[in-house]
Write an enzyme that holds these catalytic residues in place. Structure first.
Site, short mmCIF file in Angstrom:
data_model
loop_
_atom_site.label_atom_id
_atom_site.label_comp_id
_atom_site.label_asym_id
_atom_site.label_seq_id
_atom_site.Cartn_x
_atom_site.Cartn_y
_atom_site.Cartn_z
N ARG A 60 0.97 -1.19 0.02
CA ARG A 60 0.04 0.11 -0.02
C ARG A 60 1.07 1.21 0.06
O ARG A 60 1.76 1.51 0.88
CB ARG A 60 -0.92 -0.12 1.10
N GLU A 111 0.26 4.06 0.67
CA GLU A 111 -0.43 5.13 1.43
C GLU A 111 0.73 6.32 2.25
O GLU A 111 1.58 5.44 2.82
CB GLU A 111 -1.52 4.55 2.27
N ARG A 162 -0.42 2.29 12.96
CA ARG A 162 -1.05 1.24 12.52
C ARG A 162 -0.86 0.84 10.91
O ARG A 162 -1.68 -0.15 10.56
CB ARG A 162 -2.50 0.95 13.19
N HIS A 163 -0.37 1.71 10.26
CA HIS A 163 -0.44 1.36 8.89
C HIS A 163 1.16 1.31 8.24
O HIS A 163 1.96 2.23 8.86
CB HIS A 163 -0.68 2.78 8.07
N GLU A 209 -9.43 -1.75 13.67
CA GLU A 209 -9.70 -2.84 12.78
C GLU A 209 -8.41 -3.64 12.47
O GLU A 209 -7.56 -3.43 12.39
CB GLU A 209 -10.11 -1.79 11.47
N SER A 243 -11.44 -6.63 7.20
CA SER A 243 -12.56 -6.24 6.42
C SER A 243 -12.96 -7.37 5.63
O SER A 243 -12.07 -8.13 5.18
CB SER A 243 -12.23 -5.22 5.48
N ARG A 250 -1.26 -6.19 12.53
CA ARG A 250 -2.17 -5.85 13.33
C ARG A 250 -2.75 -6.96 14.12
O ARG A 250 -2.93 -6.43 15.60
CB ARG A 250 -3.33 -5.23 12.57
P1 AMO Z 1 -8.29 -3.87 3.55
O1 AMO Z 1 -8.06 -2.87 2.81
O2 AMO Z 1 -9.28 -3.49 4.75
O3 AMO Z 1 -9.25 -4.91 2.97
O4 AMO Z 1 -7.13 -4.66 4.36
C1 AMO Z 1 -7.28 -5.72 5.46
C2 AMO Z 1 -6.74 -5.56 6.55
O5 AMO Z 1 -5.47 -5.45 6.34
C3 AMO Z 1 -4.95 -4.46 7.20
N1 AMO Z 1 -4.22 -3.37 6.75
C4 AMO Z 1 -3.15 -2.90 7.09
N2 AMO Z 1 -2.07 -3.42 7.84
C5 AMO Z 1 -1.24 -2.83 7.87
N3 AMO Z 1 -0.85 -1.60 7.24
C6 AMO Z 1 -1.84 -1.16 6.28
N4 AMO Z 1 -1.23 0.04 5.72
C7 AMO Z 1 -2.95 -1.87 6.28
N5 AMO Z 1 -4.19 -1.61 5.44
C8 AMO Z 1 -4.99 -2.66 5.80
C9 AMO Z 1 -6.06 -4.30 8.18
C10 AMO Z 1 -7.37 -4.59 7.26
O6 AMO Z 1 -8.26 -4.83 8.15
N6 AMO Z 1 -9.54 -7.07 0.04
C11 AMO Z 1 -9.97 -6.61 1.21
C12 AMO Z 1 -10.25 -7.85 2.07
C13 AMO Z 1 -11.54 -8.44 1.64
O7 AMO Z 1 -12.36 -7.82 1.54
O8 AMO Z 1 -11.40 -9.74 1.57
C14 AMO Z 1 -8.83 -5.68 1.75
O9 AMO Z 1 -7.85 -5.58 1.29
O10 AMO Z 1 -5.89 -5.23 9.28
P1 ATP Z 2 -9.03 -0.28 5.20
O1 ATP Z 2 -7.83 0.37 4.51
O2 ATP Z 2 -9.20 -1.67 5.25
O3 ATP Z 2 -10.25 0.72 5.52
P2 ATP Z 2 -7.46 0.78 7.45
O4 ATP Z 2 -7.56 0.39 8.70
O5 ATP Z 2 -6.20 1.09 6.67
O6 ATP Z 2 -8.53 -0.21 6.73
P3 ATP Z 2 -8.50 3.20 6.57
O7 ATP Z 2 -9.68 2.89 5.91
O8 ATP Z 2 -7.03 3.38 5.83
O9 ATP Z 2 -8.14 2.26 7.46
O10 ATP Z 2 -8.76 4.30 7.59
C1 ATP Z 2 -9.57 4.06 8.38
C2 ATP Z 2 -9.41 5.37 9.32
O11 ATP Z 2 -8.13 5.28 9.64
C3 ATP Z 2 -9.86 6.43 8.36
O12 ATP Z 2 -11.15 6.73 8.86
C4 ATP Z 2 -9.11 7.71 9.30
O13 ATP Z 2 -9.68 8.10 10.40
C5 ATP Z 2 -7.78 6.67 9.81
N1 ATP Z 2 -6.88 7.17 9.00
C6 ATP Z 2 -6.40 6.41 7.84
N2 ATP Z 2 -5.07 7.11 7.71
C7 ATP Z 2 -4.75 7.76 8.42
C8 ATP Z 2 -3.80 8.78 8.52
N3 ATP Z 2 -2.66 8.85 7.75
N4 ATP Z 2 -3.71 9.63 9.66
C9 ATP Z 2 -4.70 9.39 10.54
N5 ATP Z 2 -5.77 8.76 10.55
C10 ATP Z 2 -5.98 7.86 9.24
#
Ligand code: AMO
Ligand code: ATP
Length: 467
Positions: free
Chosen positions: A239, A241, A247-248, A390, A393, A441
């Site tokens: 990703r 991002e 947590r990312h 989270e 998903s 996570r």
């Molecule tokens: P999603 O984007 O929510 O869903 O990702 C699934 C799970 O992956 C973890 N996750 C991350 N962990 C660390 N760093 C990140 N940047 C990050 N982004 C996500 C979270 C999240 O819940 N294709 C769908 C899944 C599906 O529907 O089968 C998907 O990718 O724990």
């Molecule tokens: P997914 O990508 O599966 O939805 P995720 O846990 O990566 O899961 P995001 O959807 O990227 O979450 O974001 C969920 C929430 O996390 C967002 O609504 C936002 O509030 C917060 N968030 C995401 N990125 C950031 C960031 N760079 N800084 C602060 N908050 C963030």
């Protein structure tokens, strides 16, 4: 006869036997010219080795001097006799000692390492206590730890964290295998975005634009179209991002699953329920030493979960937040703060820190998500939370090409980049759904660690590409 033994396997049963151990020199405690202690470490375990100069057993004062002149973290082989000390030792070491006969240095470490391992292994509480007694210990910063990760990983807590992570991964494979899922490997070099959105790493593939896979999403679904019924994958997810959060990561390990649905997408939730209850049980029952080791440096309360996982609708979650005075947009996504608050409210009301929130508004879910049959403003989708954050998903997927193309376009995706995926659903595709878990996570939140970098071996975040 003498034999190699692991430090963690040394116990009273070995008393009197002659053993060989290899370990890292964690500490040296010279007592006199004739006597010294050397602490040897292997993974989460340490043992105290006693050197006493005496012609009777062939240990010279030179050997005592040599052993204590070595640098910390050098690799040593020690040959000696297992003995039981008169006084009990610190609870964190093995409860036997080694009466050393010979010491060999296999490889020296430089005299001063960039990280002092004893400092790196201390808890915050120990630092606070030391400040009162005036001891000068050095707090090792996260960046320093990550810059010298091969040293940092040696702390007992880190040894335990990655053993826990391996157990989660193993249990994921084992449990799903037992439910007739098969393991697959989908490509990581792909032609377009798999989740929608801009967060992809772009690259050139023999002159053609390409991406690193944002998830196995399209390919796990196409495997269902390929007739496998139930599949899972453990693999890297990329990703791009620019999220500098606790947590990312830019690369993480995804635990993904996809399955045919017979009647209702709750069949997917049931798999998650069984899977995670099995994982939590396994960790609590079989990883005591690891959990205690993590707890010593990073104290945490055991995770509260129910035997049957709680499921709440998104609307119920919104209502709980509203009742608690949080302003919230009912058809929008929950922000991090709202998720945390909901986690606290659910814990108070239902006594669990692990729950499924389902029936999300369609607008906040990816294009491939199945709208609810009774109200297309909602979707057959869910997120799963641990301690208000989270970890999963998942959803039922759209399995007709017409609706899938329409949804992709509505979500601003160039349908031509995923035409082979969309086409797969016109060749006869069963209803199906699945989920994706972030491995780092799960470990971070099970152990209530405050940063995902602690649970990634060599983390990749927006700032870090080395080591
Ligand atoms: P999603 O984007 O929510 O869903 O990702 C699934 C799970 O992956 C973890 N996750 C991350 N962990 C660390 N760093 C990140 N940047 C990050 N982004 C996500 C979270 C999240 O819940 N294709 C769908 C899944 C599906 O529907 O089968 C998907 O990718 O724990
Ligand atoms: P997914 O990508 O599966 O939805 P995720 O846990 O990566 O899961 P995001 O959807 O990227 O979450 O974001 C969920 C929430 O996390 C967002 O609504 C936002 O509030 C917060 N968030 C995401 N990125 C950031 C960031 N760079 N800084 C602060 N908050 C963030």
């Amino acid at each position: 006869g003498r034999s190699w033994i692991g430090v963690g396997d040394l116990d009273e049963a070995a008393e009197g036997s002659s053993v060989l151990i290899r370990g890292s020199a964690q500490a040296f405690r010279p007592v006199s010219k004739k006597m010294a202690f050397v602490v040897l470490r292997q993974s989460m375990s340490t043992v105290q080795c006693v050197l006493v100069a005496s012609a009777d057993h062939g240990v010279s004062t030179q050997m005592v001097r040599f052993a204590t002149s070595l640098s910390k973290e050098s690799i040593l082989d020690v040959e000696g006799i297992v003995s039981i000390p008169k006084e009990p030792l610190k609870a964190t070491t093995q409860q036997v000692e080694i009466q050393v006969r010979k010491v060999y240095c296999i490889n020296r470490a430089i005299p001063v390492l960039p990280i002092n391992l004893e400092d790196a292994a201390r808890s915050e509480a120990e630092f606070e206590k030391a400040e009162q007694t005036g001891e000068k210990w050095v707090r090792v910063l996260q960046d320093t730890r990550l810059n010298y990760r091969s040293i940092d990983l040696r702390t007992p807590a880190n040894q335990a964290i990655f053993r826990i992570q391996f157990q989660v991964e193993n249990k994921f494979r084992e449990y799903l295998s037992s439910k007739d899922f098969i393991g697959i490997h989908s490509p990581k070099l792909i032609s377009g975005s798999s989740e929608g959105g801009a967060a992809v790493f772009k690259l050139q593939y023999n002159g053609q634009p390409a991406c690193l896979a944002q998830s196995p999403q399209l390919y796990k679904q196409m495997s269902i179209c390929g007739g496998f019924g139930r599949v899972f994958e453990v693999g890297p997810v990329f990703r791009a991002e620019n999220s500098n959060t606790h947590r990312h990561l830019c690369e993480f390990i995804g635990l993904d699953a996809e399955m045919e649905i017979k009647e209702h997408y709750f069949e997917v939730c049931d798999i998650i329920d069984g899977l995670f209850v099995a994982i939590f049980k396994h960790l609590n029952e079989n990883c005591q030493k690891e959990l205690e080791t993590i707890n010593r440096q990073y104290p945490f309360e055991p995770l509260k979960y129910l035997e049957k996982t709680l499921k709440l609708t998104y609307a119920e979650g919104i209502q709980m937040l509203k009742d608690a005075g949080t302003e919230i947009e009912p058809m929008g996504d929950l922000n991090t703060e709202a998720e945390k608050k909901l986690g606290r409210l659910v814990k108070e009301k239902y006594g669990t820190e692990f729950f499924i929130l389902y029936r999300y508004p369609l607008a906040v879910r990816p294009f491939y998500t199945m709208p609810c049959y009774d109200d297309p403003a909602y979707s057959n989708s869910f997120d799963v939370f641990i301690r208000g954050e989270e970890i999963i998903s998942g959803a039922q997927r759209v399995h007709t090409p017409e609706l899938l193309r329409k949804r992709a376009i509505e979500c601003g995706i160039d349908a031509s980049t995923i035409s082979s995926y969309i086409e797969s659903f016109s060749f006869g595709a069963p209803p199906h759904g699945g989920f994706g878990v972030g491995l780092e996570r799960v470990v971070m939140l099970f152990c209530a660690l405050n940063n995902i970098r602690k649970t990634s071996l060599f983390p990749r975040d927006p700032q870090r590409l080395t080591p």
